[in-house]
Design a protein around this motif. Structure first.
Motif, PDB file in Angstrom:
ATOM      1  N   ILE A 103     -11.821  28.083 -23.735  1.00  0.00           N
ATOM      2  CA  ILE A 103     -12.351  28.911 -22.360  1.00  0.00           C
ATOM      3  C   ILE A 103     -13.987  29.138 -21.827  1.00  0.00           C
ATOM      4  O   ILE A 103     -15.039  29.351 -23.335  1.00  0.00           O
ATOM      5  CB  ILE A 103     -12.642  30.722 -22.810  1.00  0.00           C
ATOM      6  CG1 ILE A 103     -10.533  30.623 -23.795  1.00  0.00           C
ATOM      7  CG2 ILE A 103     -12.581  31.761 -22.451  1.00  0.00           C
ATOM      8  CD1 ILE A 103      -9.924  32.330 -24.275  1.00  0.00           C
ATOM      9  N   SER A 104     -14.613  28.980 -20.852  1.00  0.00           N
ATOM     10  CA  SER A 104     -15.538  29.176 -20.192  1.00  0.00           C
ATOM     11  C   SER A 104     -15.297  29.608 -19.028  1.00  0.00           C
ATOM     12  O   SER A 104     -14.122  29.958 -17.867  1.00  0.00           O
ATOM     13  CB  SER A 104     -15.723  27.543 -20.120  1.00  0.00           C
ATOM     14  OG  SER A 104     -17.340  27.807 -19.119  1.00  0.00           O
ATOM     15  N   ALA A 105     -15.866  30.589 -18.297  1.00  0.00           N
ATOM     16  CA  ALA A 105     -16.150  31.745 -17.406  1.00  0.00           C
ATOM     17  C   ALA A 105     -15.894  31.528 -15.935  1.00  0.00           C
ATOM     18  O   ALA A 105     -15.519  31.057 -15.065  1.00  0.00           O
ATOM     19  CB  ALA A 105     -17.405  32.817 -17.531  1.00  0.00           C
ATOM     20  N   GLU A 106     -16.527  29.980 -16.306  1.00  0.00           N
ATOM     21  CA  GLU A 106     -16.990  28.411 -14.969  1.00  0.00           C
ATOM     22  C   GLU A 106     -15.604  28.352 -14.542  1.00  0.00           C
ATOM     23  O   GLU A 106     -15.085  28.541 -13.460  1.00  0.00           O
ATOM     24  CB  GLU A 106     -17.928  27.893 -15.281  1.00  0.00           C
ATOM     25  CG  GLU A 106     -18.205  26.326 -14.394  1.00  0.00           C
ATOM     26  CD  GLU A 106     -18.988  25.572 -14.658  1.00  0.00           C
ATOM     27  OE1 GLU A 106     -19.410  24.831 -13.993  1.00  0.00           O
ATOM     28  OE2 GLU A 106     -19.426  25.211 -16.052  1.00  0.00           O
ATOM     29  N   LYS A 107     -15.374  27.904 -15.863  1.00  0.00           N
ATOM     30  CA  LYS A 107     -13.834  27.560 -15.380  1.00  0.00           C
ATOM     31  C   LYS A 107     -12.713  28.356 -14.281  1.00  0.00           C
ATOM     32  O   LYS A 107     -11.779  28.048 -13.870  1.00  0.00           O
ATOM     33  CB  LYS A 107     -12.652  27.353 -16.586  1.00  0.00           C
ATOM     34  CG  LYS A 107     -13.427  25.150 -17.400  1.00  0.00           C
ATOM     35  CD  LYS A 107     -12.827  25.026 -18.658  1.00  0.00           C
ATOM     36  CE  LYS A 107     -13.312  23.911 -18.929  1.00  0.00           C
ATOM     37  NZ  LYS A 107     -14.953  24.218 -19.322  1.00  0.00           N
ATOM     38  N   LEU A 108     -12.828  29.699 -14.404  1.00  0.00           N
ATOM     39  CA  LEU A 108     -12.171  30.361 -14.370  1.00  0.00           C
ATOM     40  C   LEU A 108     -11.819  30.268 -12.521  1.00  0.00           C
ATOM     41  O   LEU A 108     -11.586  30.748 -11.688  1.00  0.00           O
ATOM     42  CB  LEU A 108     -12.078  32.134 -14.472  1.00  0.00           C
ATOM     43  CG  LEU A 108     -11.762  32.512 -15.662  1.00  0.00           C
ATOM     44  CD1 LEU A 108     -12.661  34.100 -16.272  1.00  0.00           C
ATOM     45  CD2 LEU A 108     -10.478  32.162 -15.891  1.00  0.00           C
ATOM     46  N   LEU A 109     -13.580  30.035 -12.350  1.00  0.00           N
ATOM     47  CA  LEU A 109     -13.323  29.930 -10.519  1.00  0.00           C
ATOM     48  C   LEU A 109     -12.084  28.685 -10.306  1.00  0.00           C
ATOM     49  O   LEU A 109     -12.237  28.494  -8.360  1.00  0.00           O
ATOM     50  CB  LEU A 109     -14.681  29.173 -10.006  1.00  0.00           C
ATOM     51  CG  LEU A 109     -15.938  29.489 -10.524  1.00  0.00           C
ATOM     52  CD1 LEU A 109     -17.308  28.716 -10.694  1.00  0.00           C
ATOM     53  CD2 LEU A 109     -16.205  31.184  -9.468  1.00  0.00           C
ATOM     54  N   ARG A 110     -11.142  27.435 -11.171  1.00  0.00           N
ATOM     55  CA  ARG A 110     -10.153  27.219 -10.869  1.00  0.00           C
ATOM     56  C   ARG A 110      -9.011  27.997  -9.851  1.00  0.00           C
ATOM     57  O   ARG A 110      -7.938  27.372  -9.511  1.00  0.00           O
ATOM     58  CB  ARG A 110      -9.867  26.119 -11.956  1.00  0.00           C
ATOM     59  CG  ARG A 110     -11.155  25.486 -12.265  1.00  0.00           C
ATOM     60  CD  ARG A 110     -11.095  24.432 -13.092  1.00  0.00           C
ATOM     61  NE  ARG A 110     -11.735  23.182 -14.261  1.00  0.00           N
ATOM     62  CZ  ARG A 110     -11.244  22.412 -15.003  1.00  0.00           C
ATOM     63  NH1 ARG A 110     -10.426  22.610 -16.250  1.00  0.00           N
ATOM     64  NH2 ARG A 110     -12.337  21.662 -15.500  1.00  0.00           N
ATOM     65  N   LEU A 111      -9.297  28.790 -11.307  1.00  0.00           N
ATOM     66  CA  LEU A 111      -7.927  29.793 -10.924  1.00  0.00           C
ATOM     67  C   LEU A 111      -7.689  29.541  -9.629  1.00  0.00           C
ATOM     68  O   LEU A 111      -5.822  29.597  -8.900  1.00  0.00           O
ATOM     69  CB  LEU A 111      -7.975  31.166 -11.561  1.00  0.00           C
ATOM     70  CG  LEU A 111      -6.451  32.279 -11.143  1.00  0.00           C
ATOM     71  CD1 LEU A 111      -5.155  31.156 -12.228  1.00  0.00           C
ATOM     72  CD2 LEU A 111      -6.996  33.045 -12.477  1.00  0.00           C
ATOM     73  N   PRO A 112      -8.410  30.573  -8.241  1.00  0.00           N
ATOM     74  CA  PRO A 112      -7.986  30.482  -6.508  1.00  0.00           C
ATOM     75  C   PRO A 112      -7.281  29.542  -6.388  1.00  0.00           C
ATOM     76  O   PRO A 112      -5.910  29.570  -5.955  1.00  0.00           O
ATOM     77  CB  PRO A 112      -8.882  30.673  -5.668  1.00  0.00           C
ATOM     78  CG  PRO A 112      -9.568  31.677  -7.110  1.00  0.00           C
ATOM     79  CD  PRO A 112      -9.695  31.115  -8.381  1.00  0.00           C
ATOM     80  N   VAL A 113      -8.405  28.287  -6.614  1.00  0.00           N
ATOM     81  CA  VAL A 113      -7.458  26.721  -5.778  1.00  0.00           C
ATOM     82  C   VAL A 113      -6.353  26.661  -6.682  1.00  0.00           C
ATOM     83  O   VAL A 113      -5.396  26.337  -6.045  1.00  0.00           O
ATOM     84  CB  VAL A 113      -8.541  25.901  -6.070  1.00  0.00           C
ATOM     85  CG1 VAL A 113      -8.533  24.597  -5.967  1.00  0.00           C
ATOM     86  CG2 VAL A 113      -9.853  26.137  -5.812  1.00  0.00           C
ATOM     87  N   SER A 114      -5.792  26.605  -8.054  1.00  0.00           N
ATOM     88  CA  SER A 114      -4.846  26.343  -8.832  1.00  0.00           C
ATOM     89  C   SER A 114      -3.790  27.192  -8.636  1.00  0.00           C
ATOM     90  O   SER A 114      -2.776  25.733  -8.382  1.00  0.00           O
ATOM     91  CB  SER A 114      -5.127  26.654 -10.476  1.00  0.00           C
ATOM     92  OG  SER A 114      -6.034  25.914 -11.167  1.00  0.00           O
TER      93      SER A 114
END
Length: 220
Positions: A103-114
């Motif tokens: 789990i990483s906060a940076e990877k949450l940036l992928r969520l809108p694009v996903s």
């Protein structure tokens, strides 16, 4: 398939006010947990359907509360057992120990694009240069969808068609988000890189619900 059947039978139980449909829904959940790890989203979808029904109708779907309570107790117990088993098994897996998944906060940036990629497949055009643009566009699209289909409290006679569209869109968003969250934390070469489609099948399954709601289709 079993996740879809679980939600379908639960919806039939609510819409037809017949608690007998809860039985095949529970069986569908049992089979879902026995097939793939992504089945962990099933209790979230069940909770979403239950809360959506309560929000729309402000009453229980059945004459007595016991069928629904027993059903929810079964789903909760099944989910807790499955989550405990997965935690014990996955905590010592190579995916976690080698930090392939973490789990990483940076990877949450992928969520809108996903999430938007479920509706508009622009993954082939993602690069280090275009990623910020697609992130901004995806975030804007999601915010617009949530604003356009925001739940409203209406006085007098409710608009049944509009309420059904809201239900489809929000349920689709919840489904896509719940299905995308477990896989966006896999390690990739960059923050914007999306996983292959075989990892996002569960999220893509939400697209008919989103499409029906946004296309003003009232018979889905």
């Amino acid at each position: 398939l079993f996740i879809v059947l679980t939600c379908l039978f639960l919806t039939l139980a609510f819409e037809r006010r017949n608690p007998l449909w809860l039985l095949p829904s529970a069986v569908g959940a049992l089979f879902a947990f026995g097939t793939k790890e992504i089945a962990i989203i099933t209790p979230l979808l069940i909770a979403a359907l239950t809360l959506i029904y309560w929000h729309r109708n402000k009453k229980l779907p059945f004459q007595t509360r016991w069928p629904l309570l027993l059903y929810l107790l079964f789903i909760t117990s099944l989910s807790a057992l499955y989550a405990g088993y997965e935690f014990l098994w996955q905590s010592q897996s190579i995916w976690v120990e080698s930090r392939i998944w973490h789990i990483s906060a940076e990877k949450l940036l992928r969520l809108p694009v996903s999430l938007v990629n479920v509706i508009i497949p622009f993954q082939p055009f993602l690069t280090s240069v275009s990623a910020p643009f697609f992130f901004a566009v995806s975030l804007g699209i999601l915010l617009y969808i949530m604003w356009a289909f925001r739940p409203e409290v209406r006085s007098g006679r409710s608009n049944r068609t509009s309420g059904r569209r809201q239900t489809l869109v929000w349920f689709g968003l919840i489904w896509a988000t719940a299905a995308a969250l477990p896989v966006i934390f896999f390690q990739t070469s960059s923050w914007w890189e999306l996983l292959p489609s075989r990892y996002t099948t569960a999220a893509a399954t939400s697209s008919p619900s989103l499409a029906c709601g946004m296309a003003k289709v009232t018979t889905c």
